[in-house]
Design an enzyme around this catalytic site. Structure first.
Site, PDB file in Angstrom:
ATOM      1  N   GLU A  38       0.877  -1.166   0.000  1.00 13.70           N
ATOM      2  CA  GLU A  38       0.000   0.000   0.000  1.00 13.70           C
ATOM      3  C   GLU A  38       0.919   1.222   0.000  1.00 13.70           C
ATOM      4  O   GLU A  38       1.839   1.308   0.818  1.00 13.70           O
ATOM      5  CB  GLU A  38      -0.876   0.008   1.252  1.00 13.70           C
ATOM      6  CG  GLU A  38      -1.796   1.206   1.242  1.00 13.70           C
ATOM      7  CD  GLU A  38      -2.754   1.254   2.424  1.00 13.70           C
ATOM      8  OE1 GLU A  38      -2.769   0.338   3.253  1.00 13.70           O
ATOM      9  OE2 GLU A  38      -3.493   2.260   2.491  1.00 13.70           O
ATOM     10  N   ARG A 264       5.243 -13.139   9.594  1.00 14.37           N
ATOM     11  CA  ARG A 264       5.832 -11.854   9.254  1.00 14.37           C
ATOM     12  C   ARG A 264       7.164 -11.715   9.982  1.00 14.37           C
ATOM     13  O   ARG A 264       7.403 -12.347  10.999  1.00 14.37           O
ATOM     14  CB  ARG A 264       4.888 -10.712   9.566  1.00 14.37           C
ATOM     15  CG  ARG A 264       4.671 -10.419  11.034  1.00 14.37           C
ATOM     16  CD  ARG A 264       3.543  -9.423  11.259  1.00 14.37           C
ATOM     17  NE  ARG A 264       3.867  -8.085  10.817  1.00 14.37           N
ATOM     18  CZ  ARG A 264       3.222  -7.447   9.828  1.00 14.37           C
ATOM     19  NH1 ARG A 264       2.233  -8.018   9.183  1.00 14.37           N
ATOM     20  NH2 ARG A 264       3.561  -6.233   9.491  1.00 14.37           N
ATOM     21  N   LYS A 274       4.478   0.549   9.544  1.00 14.44           N
ATOM     22  CA  LYS A 274       4.655   1.789   8.804  1.00 14.44           C
ATOM     23  C   LYS A 274       4.124   2.976   9.604  1.00 14.44           C
ATOM     24  O   LYS A 274       4.681   4.065   9.535  1.00 14.44           O
ATOM     25  CB  LYS A 274       3.944   1.694   7.446  1.00 14.44           C
ATOM     26  CG  LYS A 274       4.760   0.934   6.426  1.00 14.44           C
ATOM     27  CD  LYS A 274       4.143   1.020   5.041  1.00 14.44           C
ATOM     28  CE  LYS A 274       3.032   0.014   4.893  1.00 14.44           C
ATOM     29  NZ  LYS A 274       2.528  -0.095   3.524  1.00 14.44           N
TER      30      LYS A 274
HETATM   31  P1  ATP Z   1       2.789  -2.400   7.977  1.00 18.02           P
HETATM   32  O1  ATP Z   1       2.231  -3.233   9.067  1.00 18.02           O
HETATM   33  O2  ATP Z   1       4.238  -2.098   8.101  1.00 18.02           O
HETATM   34  O3  ATP Z   1       1.988  -1.155   7.697  1.00 18.02           O
HETATM   35  P2  ATP Z   1       1.460  -3.646   5.807  1.00 18.02           P
HETATM   36  O4  ATP Z   1       1.202  -5.099   5.815  1.00 18.02           O
HETATM   37  O5  ATP Z   1       0.313  -2.785   6.066  1.00 18.02           O
HETATM   38  O6  ATP Z   1       2.710  -3.344   6.713  1.00 18.02           O
HETATM   39  P3  ATP Z   1       1.651  -3.452   3.000  1.00 18.02           P
HETATM   40  O7  ATP Z   1       2.153  -2.335   2.202  1.00 18.02           O
HETATM   41  O8  ATP Z   1       0.230  -3.781   2.933  1.00 18.02           O
HETATM   42  O9  ATP Z   1       2.098  -3.172   4.470  1.00 18.02           O
HETATM   43  O10 ATP Z   1       2.518  -4.758   2.739  1.00 18.02           O
HETATM   44  C1  ATP Z   1       2.795  -5.270   1.466  1.00 18.02           C
HETATM   45  C2  ATP Z   1       3.140  -6.727   1.588  1.00 18.02           C
HETATM   46  O11 ATP Z   1       4.242  -6.897   2.457  1.00 18.02           O
HETATM   47  C3  ATP Z   1       1.994  -7.518   2.174  1.00 18.02           C
HETATM   48  O12 ATP Z   1       1.807  -8.666   1.379  1.00 18.02           O
HETATM   49  C4  ATP Z   1       2.453  -7.887   3.538  1.00 18.02           C
HETATM   50  O13 ATP Z   1       1.997  -9.160   3.894  1.00 18.02           O
HETATM   51  C5  ATP Z   1       3.975  -7.877   3.424  1.00 18.02           C
HETATM   52  N1  ATP Z   1       4.578  -7.512   4.692  1.00 18.02           N
HETATM   53  C6  ATP Z   1       4.396  -6.378   5.393  1.00 18.02           C
HETATM   54  N2  ATP Z   1       5.093  -6.401   6.544  1.00 18.02           N
HETATM   55  C7  ATP Z   1       5.756  -7.587   6.564  1.00 18.02           C
HETATM   56  C8  ATP Z   1       6.652  -8.210   7.487  1.00 18.02           C
HETATM   57  N3  ATP Z   1       6.998  -7.616   8.623  1.00 18.02           N
HETATM   58  N4  ATP Z   1       7.128  -9.438   7.183  1.00 18.02           N
HETATM   59  C9  ATP Z   1       6.782 -10.033   6.040  1.00 18.02           C
HETATM   60  N5  ATP Z   1       5.957  -9.508   5.138  1.00 18.02           N
HETATM   61  C10 ATP Z   1       5.432  -8.293   5.378  1.00 18.02           C
HETATM   62 MG    MG Z   2      -1.363  -3.868   4.526  1.00 18.94          MG
END
Ligand code: ATP
Ligand code: MG
Length: 774
Positions: A38, A264, A274
């Site tokens: 995102e 994760r 984020k």
């Molecule tokens: P955050 O919790 O940091 O805001 P998010 O999941 O909202 O992370 P996205 O931009 O939606 O962030 O993530 C893009 C992809 O990265 C998703 O498929 C998510 O599963 C993966 N992802 C995000 N954080 C991690 C992590 N700590 N370990 C592994 N994969 C991750």
């Molecule tokens: Mg997300």
């Protein structure tokens, strides 16, 4: 499918097993994955895990991976983040070809799917408030109740939904809900909300829309529209899988993607959300998203970490189905391992203390040819280092009242100046307040190169620069961003904001450092090992020829464990911050508790074999590794070399295999190390032989003979290769003869390449200089 997917020794994680099964059974023809960020922040190292997984699987199975922006929330998203994400994924080494997608480009199709659901009686517009909907949803023990609008007709819902889209209602007036099952044991299946009203400007669609789809509805559709076959997400979404399947099955789409969940990444001494990273940026706790202390890809890049190191780290931690925190020592290990063969060694003094050599002829400057690389790194090259009568050394390499075990400079004592001479401190000059201003030292003119002519021992060796030649520079010493391993947990238990646990010493600036002149013209972003201090990079934003700025990427050793008091003899507790053995399995972060027998052996390795605590620790985490070490030493192998091979080289080859099951014993390992130590083979060839041993066992000497790996020291064989290299590069030969003697390293490298790394580098150098200097 390429090698790594089929090779019997490559360990396959559970997701790759699933993909391989689907491909073998013919359920999947072309493997299609996606990385779906995102655009509401910069990517972090957790995303790198997802990127290497998604792009890695696609590459290994001959499929493709899409880069898709999951941009369905107008409020927080921005084109600036899109650009930063594109940049980061590319920098990590991945390419999506033409497959760049934006969820927002498919809003119309998503809307059509929603109308179809309404017409099929599978969705309805609910005008209840958010609060009422939540309240009617029930609890884990009680089923939900219908809100009054659940019985709304399809026609009425369709009309309302169109008016929602047309902007007739304010935010929150109503929502579109799926009509699934209010008694479902999965709370998420109790008529989830699919669309909500948001009168907001979207960075791509502007004001075209005032209704936006929610993640649970949008994500499966995005996957289906793009024909994704395997959709990997993190474990928190396990319960969402049921909605995912419901959406794909009930909407008019043709493909049938499937969601799989993996753990994760959570890394010690940092945060990974984020939202929190944004808070650090906005609150001025760091200088920006690319502050070298941030766990962002941009921050790691600016800190001097390479994409290769990040990929190696992701490989090291593997992919598993249970969440665990990862020791930051593993990341640091991957970074050091990568920089070791990448960063030339130079000398830099962070906190200078002046040393005057009293018996050095005034004005005389001697040039030392110092190698950029240590012997165990297969690179070549050297630079001239000027030595004069006025030097600068590190202030803490001198002690007026040296404690026991201090082997550096002290009044009346000798120390070796790296590459140069032995000097003795005769006099300490101080100011009125007693601060040491300068040391007067005398030099042993017979100790050139560092060895005393009479054979007396001098224990310490320190780095230095020549005061008149050194370049001023600023050095930023970066350390861990937080002072506790788990800032989120600390914040919960102590009821304080997570920023209360920031490490106040995460940045220390040395504004008066001095570096040797050889690096003057290097490009910003160049990486070095400052001898004895760590790995550094020149800052690509702030560094320029007249204003050198270096960032510390990582220290040479893990010094944190001791400082934070986390090292104890209690092996029952997780040991933080140790360099990690390079397993590619999905091992948990902390080693299992150690038996008293292993604790005993841990002590023995330190006492009997003189190993450092870290090494002894890594060798006694399981009995088989400790057995291998002791058997090799018992067979006559030198303890430290054997330890180094087991700790640093073996894990790369075993890829997570059990040491107890290896087809060779300690004696074979000792023979291999002896071949390297005797110069029969160089260390990079030694690694090849080790790979053979791990795969097939056998005798190292026999492997060397069979594969023709012995080091070539015979001039008759080397001369034709040397001559061919010189003939091929007449311009460089001319440049060398015109004074660019630093090119010697280039020629040596060419000859080494021409012999697949088997030439004896010392002989090659001698032959080359003999040819070039005539
Ligand atoms: P955050 O919790 O940091 O805001 P998010 O999941 O909202 O992370 P996205 O931009 O939606 O962030 O993530 C893009 C992809 O990265 C998703 O498929 C998510 O599963 C993966 N992802 C995000 N954080 C991690 C992590 N700590 N370990 C592994 N994969 C991750
Ligand atoms: Mg997300």
């Amino acid at each position: 499918m390429n090698e790594s997917a089929t090779s019997p020794t490559a360990s396959r994680d559970f997701l790759r097993e699933i993909v391989a099964d689907d491909v073998e059974a013919g359920r999947t023809i072309d493997v299609i994955t996606r990385f779906p960020p995102e655009p509401n922040g910069y990517l972090h190292i957790g995303h790198a895990k997802s990127i290497t997984l998604n792009f890695g699987v696609a590459r290994e199975f001959g499929g493709r991976c899409h880069l898709r922006f999951d941009d369905t929330n107008p409020e927080t998203e921005d084109q600036h983040y899109v650009d930063a994400i594109v940049d980061a994924v590319r920098w990590l080494g991945y390419d999506w070809g033409e497959h760049l997608y934006f969820a927002s480009d498919t809003f119309e199709r998503m809307y059509e799917c929603a109308e179809a659901l309404i017409r099929d009686g599978k969705a309805y517009v609910d005008s209840a408030s958010e609060e009422e909907i939540r309240e009617a949803r029930g609890t884990i023990t009680e089923p939900g109740r219908p809100t009054p609008d659940r019985s709304r007709s399809a026609d009425e819902s369709l009309d309302l939904f169109r008016r929602m889209r047309a902007g007739e209602f304010p935010d929150g007036a109503c929502v579109l809900r799926a009509r699934i099952d209010l008694a479902s044991r999965n709370m998420l299946m109790r008529d989830p909300v699919l669309y909500r009203i948001r009168h907001a400007h979207h960075y791509r669609t502007g004001n075209d829309w005032c209704i936006y789809p929610l993640y649970d509805y949008a994500h499966p559709l995005e996957d289906a529209f793009e024909d994704v076959t395997h959709s990997f997400c993190t474990l928190e979404f396990e319960n969402n899988r049921e909605i995912y399947d419901w959406v794909v099955e009930n909407c008019p789409v043709h493909s049938r993607p499937r969601q799989y969940e993996f753990a994760r990444l959570a890394l010690d001494f940092t945060v990974m959300s984020k939202r929190k990273l944004l808070e650090l940026v906005k609150g001025g706790h760091v200088s920006g998203w690319d502050d070298p202390r941030m766990p962002t890809i941009a921050g790691l890049r600016r800190r001097g970490v390479t994409p290769e190191a990040i990929r190696a780290f992701c490989d090291l931690i593997g992919v598993a189905k249970t969440n665990s925190r990862v020791d930051i020592g593993k990341l640091e290990y991957a970074i050091r391992d990568d920089l070791n063969t990448r960063a030339p060694r130079v000398m830099c003094v962070l906190d200078p203390l002046r040393v005057v050599i009293t018996n050095w002829p005034a004005g005389r400057v001697e040039m030392f040819d110092a190698p950029f690389w240590p012997h165990d790194v297969p690179n070549e090259g050297a630079r001239p280092v000027p030595f004069s009568g006025e030097l600068l050394i590190e202030r803490d390499d001198f002690s007026e009242h040296p404690p026991a075990g201090f082997h550096r400079l002290a009044p009346g004592r000798e120390v070796r100046l790296r590459y140069a001479y032995i000097v003795r401190c005769d006099e300490v000059i101080k100011d009125a307040a007693g601060n040491v201003l300068e040391l007067r030292c005398s030099l042993d003119a017979d100790s050139k190169g560092g060895a005393a002519a009479d054979g007396r021992t001098v224990k310490g060796t320190i780095h230095w620069v020549s005061a008149a030649h050194a370049l001023p520079c600023t050095v930023r010493l970066y350390d861990r961003l937080f002072r506790v391993p788990d800032p989120d947990a600390a914040s919960d238990t102590e009821g304080k904001d997570f920023t209360a646990f920031l490490n106040p010493e995460s940045l220390v600036v040395r504004a008066d450092a001095r570096i040797e002149p050889a690096i003057a013209d290097d490009a910003p972003g160049s990486r070095y090992q400052f001898e004895r201090l760590g790995y550094f990079v020149s800052d690509r934003e702030d560094s320029s020829p007249g204003n050198l700025v270096f960032n510390r990427t990582v220290s040479l050793r893990d010094t944190w464990a001791k400082r934070s008091g986390a090292v104890t003899e209690d092996f029952g507790r997780p040991q933080r911050s140790r360099p990690a053995p390079a397993t590619t399995s999905s091992a948990p972060a902390a080693p299992p508790p150690r038996t008293s027998e292993l604790v005993e052996r841990f002590r023995r390795l330190m006492q009997t074999h003189g190993l450092a605590e870290t090494d002894a620790d890594l060798l006694t985490r399981d009995a088989a590794t400790a057995d291998l070490f002791e058997a090799a030493v018992g067979a006559g192998g030198p303890a430290q070399s054997i330890a180094n091979w087991i700790i640093h080289e073996l894990p790369r080859e075993t890829a997570g295999r059990d040491v107890a099951a290896l087809p060779f014993d300690g004696e074979a390992l000792a023979r291999l190390v002896a071949l390297v130590d005797a110069g029969t083979i160089n260390s990079s060839t030694g690694r090849d032989v080790l790979a053979d041993l791990v795969r097939d066992g056998g005798d190292p000497q026999a492997i060397v003979e069979r594969r023709g790996l012995a080091q070539i020291s015979d001039d008759a064989k080397l001369i034709p290769i040397v001559d061919a290299v010189l003939a091929k590069h007449p311009d460089r030969v001319g440049a060398y003869r015109a004074g660019r003697t630093g090119l010697l390293g280039f020629f040596v490298g060419q000859v080494m390449n021409g012999t697949s790394g088997r030439a004896n580098p010392e002989r090659v150098k001698a032959l080359l200089t003999a040819r070039l200097d005539t």
